[in-house]
Design a protein around this motif. Structure first.
Motif, PDB file in Angstrom:
ATOM      1  N   GLU A  35       0.957  -1.149   0.123  1.00 47.93           N
ATOM      2  CA  GLU A  35      -0.192  -0.171  -0.030  1.00 47.93           C
ATOM      3  C   GLU A  35       0.867   1.301   0.053  1.00 47.93           C
ATOM      4  O   GLU A  35       0.565   2.223  -0.680  1.00 47.93           O
ATOM      5  CB  GLU A  35      -0.935  -0.011   1.344  1.00 47.93           C
ATOM      6  N   ARG A  39       1.380   4.478  -2.633  1.00 46.00           N
ATOM      7  CA  ARG A  39       0.942   5.762  -2.210  1.00 46.00           C
ATOM      8  C   ARG A  39       2.101   6.955  -2.251  1.00 46.00           C
ATOM      9  O   ARG A  39       1.982   8.013  -1.958  1.00 46.00           O
ATOM     10  CB  ARG A  39       0.688   5.738  -0.706  1.00 46.00           C
ATOM     11  N   LYS A  44       4.651   3.489   6.284  1.00 54.67           N
ATOM     12  CA  LYS A  44       4.275   3.110   7.662  1.00 54.67           C
ATOM     13  C   LYS A  44       5.441   2.082   7.934  1.00 54.67           C
ATOM     14  O   LYS A  44       5.636   1.023   7.212  1.00 54.67           O
ATOM     15  CB  LYS A  44       3.161   2.502   7.884  1.00 54.67           C
ATOM     16  N   ARG A 215       2.647   6.324  12.211  1.00 51.91           N
ATOM     17  CA  ARG A 215       1.194   6.045  11.836  1.00 51.91           C
ATOM     18  C   ARG A 215       0.442   6.847  12.666  1.00 51.91           C
ATOM     19  O   ARG A 215       0.598   7.201  13.937  1.00 51.91           O
ATOM     20  CB  ARG A 215       0.930   4.674  11.887  1.00 51.91           C
ATOM     21  N   PHE A 217      -3.940   7.130  13.829  1.00 51.19           N
ATOM     22  CA  PHE A 217      -5.538   6.538  13.515  1.00 51.19           C
ATOM     23  C   PHE A 217      -6.521   7.453  14.112  1.00 51.19           C
ATOM     24  O   PHE A 217      -6.257   8.136  15.144  1.00 51.19           O
ATOM     25  CB  PHE A 217      -5.318   5.082  14.118  1.00 51.19           C
ATOM     26  N   LYS A 302      -6.965  10.229  11.209  1.00 50.32           N
ATOM     27  CA  LYS A 302      -7.333   9.223  10.683  1.00 50.32           C
ATOM     28  C   LYS A 302      -6.541   9.026   9.386  1.00 50.32           C
ATOM     29  O   LYS A 302      -5.751   9.896   8.894  1.00 50.32           O
ATOM     30  CB  LYS A 302      -8.766   9.256   9.982  1.00 50.32           C
ATOM     31  N   SER A 303      -6.263   7.908   8.888  1.00 48.15           N
ATOM     32  CA  SER A 303      -5.470   7.583   7.695  1.00 48.15           C
ATOM     33  C   SER A 303      -3.936   8.092   7.696  1.00 48.15           C
ATOM     34  O   SER A 303      -3.870   8.502   6.611  1.00 48.15           O
ATOM     35  CB  SER A 303      -6.120   7.828   6.593  1.00 48.15           C
ATOM     36  N   ASP A 304      -3.484   8.018   8.860  1.00 41.34           N
ATOM     37  CA  ASP A 304      -1.944   8.349   8.934  1.00 41.34           C
ATOM     38  C   ASP A 304      -1.970   9.797   8.590  1.00 41.34           C
ATOM     39  O   ASP A 304      -0.852  10.325   8.336  1.00 41.34           O
ATOM     40  CB  ASP A 304      -1.008   7.540   7.920  1.00 41.34           C
TER      41      ASP A 304
END
Ligand code: GDP
Ligand code: ZN
Length: 408
Positions: A35, A39, A44, A215, A217, A302-304
């Motif tokens: 992933e 990106r 991560k 990271r 969240f 959210k989403s790093d």
């Protein structure tokens, strides 16, 4: 369970067996990076924890996670736990090199994984070795893996190639441990090399804390009532100092936004509402993964959304730089042929924090020495005293490790 005492980074050429080895050592697969690769160049870091233990009867070492209560060699259940460590998975993809380097401030030792069934060195084997050397990693164990795929003679030849690679690198005395990850052979010897070679460094609790966010969240399930929403969670490792529940912190350079085509970062202040490091703790230290519960709006995390940032104490002084003079030191050996000198506005990639930023060369920085260049950075970086940034540069249409940079 306590927080892991040290971070051990895995490195090595793609497909040489990093993921498989971490599985053999910990019983878990570190997060895959597909992933992240999609990106772009924000990654991560993958963490996998394991507790090294020694058998009181036969002296073999294994991890509690894999042994599950019984010595894998003699069957004894007299297991003495020695130390919890955390494996950090570093991707082999060359565009992610800068991130590998920037993680070096939280890395206490590295494994260089080399497959015995291929000519050594492969491009990323050499590149990773150069990076480890350049950023000043002192502790290295070479893992010669896939031993089950070669005969004795080929293994010996490969060993000689590894020795030659290490010569003059500063790592000539690093142990070379032959293993087969799929058959779990020689894992005890590897754990012994780690246990004896990577001492837990003395940490100063009173140092100004700096944490790297790997990271971030939003832990709330969709549809959670507003009154029950939990604040944003940040994960990563502490580079120095300690963080405590209740600490007022600042996240820098902060939240990224684009307004009317102008990019900007806004520092964010918050408070630590809970801490976890291998379980709930009141104080978190350098070493393995730390999770920080905050009073932040989870939409920010959210989403790093906040990955790549630093956490510092709200009161601590810091400088963020966009425009600066950088002293750039190229590595001596390189797998790429770089053109001499920089062209005006040439882009370079810098590893800073757990993220990378692009800088454009603005020419020589006057009065700062021969190796100093004026740089304009797309994303501001936090200046830590004596911090070394990794520099990637393009050659033959690829990003390659070029050297290190220091802000002067
Ligand atoms: P990474 O890209 O470095 O993480 O490599 P992987 O762990 O994904 O391994 C690449 C391939 O090599 C996979 O098909 C593994 O099953 C295989 N492999 C890894 N270690 C060994 C080993 O010790 N012996 C053998 N026979 N195969 C291995
Ligand atoms: Zn035993």
């Amino acid at each position: 369970m306590a927080q892991a005492e040290i971070n051990v980074m895995t490195s090595g050429h793609v497909d040489h067996g990093k993921t498989t080895l971490v599985y053999a050592l910990t019983g878990v697969f570190p997060d895959t990076h597909s992933e992240e690769v999609k990106r772009g160049i924000t990654i991560k870091l993958g963490y996998a924890d394991a507790t090294i233990a020694k058998c009181a009867k036969c002296g073999k070492r294994y991890t509690l996670e894999v042994a599950k209560g019984k010595c894998t060699a003699c069957g004894s259940s007299e297991l003495q736990a020695e130390r919890k460590i955390s494996f950090l998975d570093a991707p082999g993809h060359e565009t992610l090199m800068a991130t590998v380097v920037s993680a070096s401030s939280i890395v206490d030792g590295a494994l260089l994984i080399i497959a015995a069934n291929e000519e050594c060195p492969q491009p990323q084997t050499l590149e990773h070795l150069l990076v480890l050397q350049a950023v000043g990693i002192k502790n290295l164990v070479v893992v010669q893996t896939k031993l089950d795929l070669v005969d004795r003679l080929a293994a010996r030849e490969n060993h000689a190639q590894i020795k030659k690679l290490l010569a003059g690198s500063g790592f000539e005395n690093a142990p070379i441990i032959p293993v087969s990850a799929v058959h779990a052979t020689n894992i005890s010897e590897l754990l012994t090399a780690i246990q004896e070679g990577f001492a837990t460094p003395a940490r100063k609790d009173d140092a100004e804390p700096v944490m790297l966010i790997a990271r971030s969240f939003d832990v709330n399930l969709p549809g959670t009532a507003i009154s029950k929403l939990k604040g944003g969670v940040l994960g990563g490792s502490i580079a120095k100092g300690v963080l405590k529940e209740g600490d007022e912190i600042e996240i820098v350079p902060g939240f990224f936004s684009v307004k009317k085509e102008r990019e900007s970062y806004k520092p964010v202040k918050t408070r630590i509402t809970s801490l976890s490091a291998g379980g709930k703790v009141e104080v978190a230290r350098p070493g393995g993964l730390v999770g920080i519960g905050t009073a932040l709006d989870p939409a920010l995390t959210k989403s790093d959304g906040l990955a790549g940032n630093f956490i510092i104490k709200a009161s601590s002084p810091y400088t963020l730089v966009n425009e600066c003079a950088m002293e750039i030191t190229p590595v001596e050996r390189s797998i790429a042929k770089f053109s001499p000198g920089f062209v005006e506005n040439e882009p370079l990639v810098f590893g800073a924090g757990t993220e990378t930023t692009v800088g454009f060369v603005q020419g020589k920085a006057k009065g700062k020495g021969k190796k100093a260049f004026l740089m304009r950075l797309k994303k501001p970086v936090l200046v830590q005293p004596d911090a070394k940034l990794a520099v990637l540069r393009r050659a033959n249409n690829r990003w390659h490790f070029f050297g290190t940079a220091k802000i002067v």
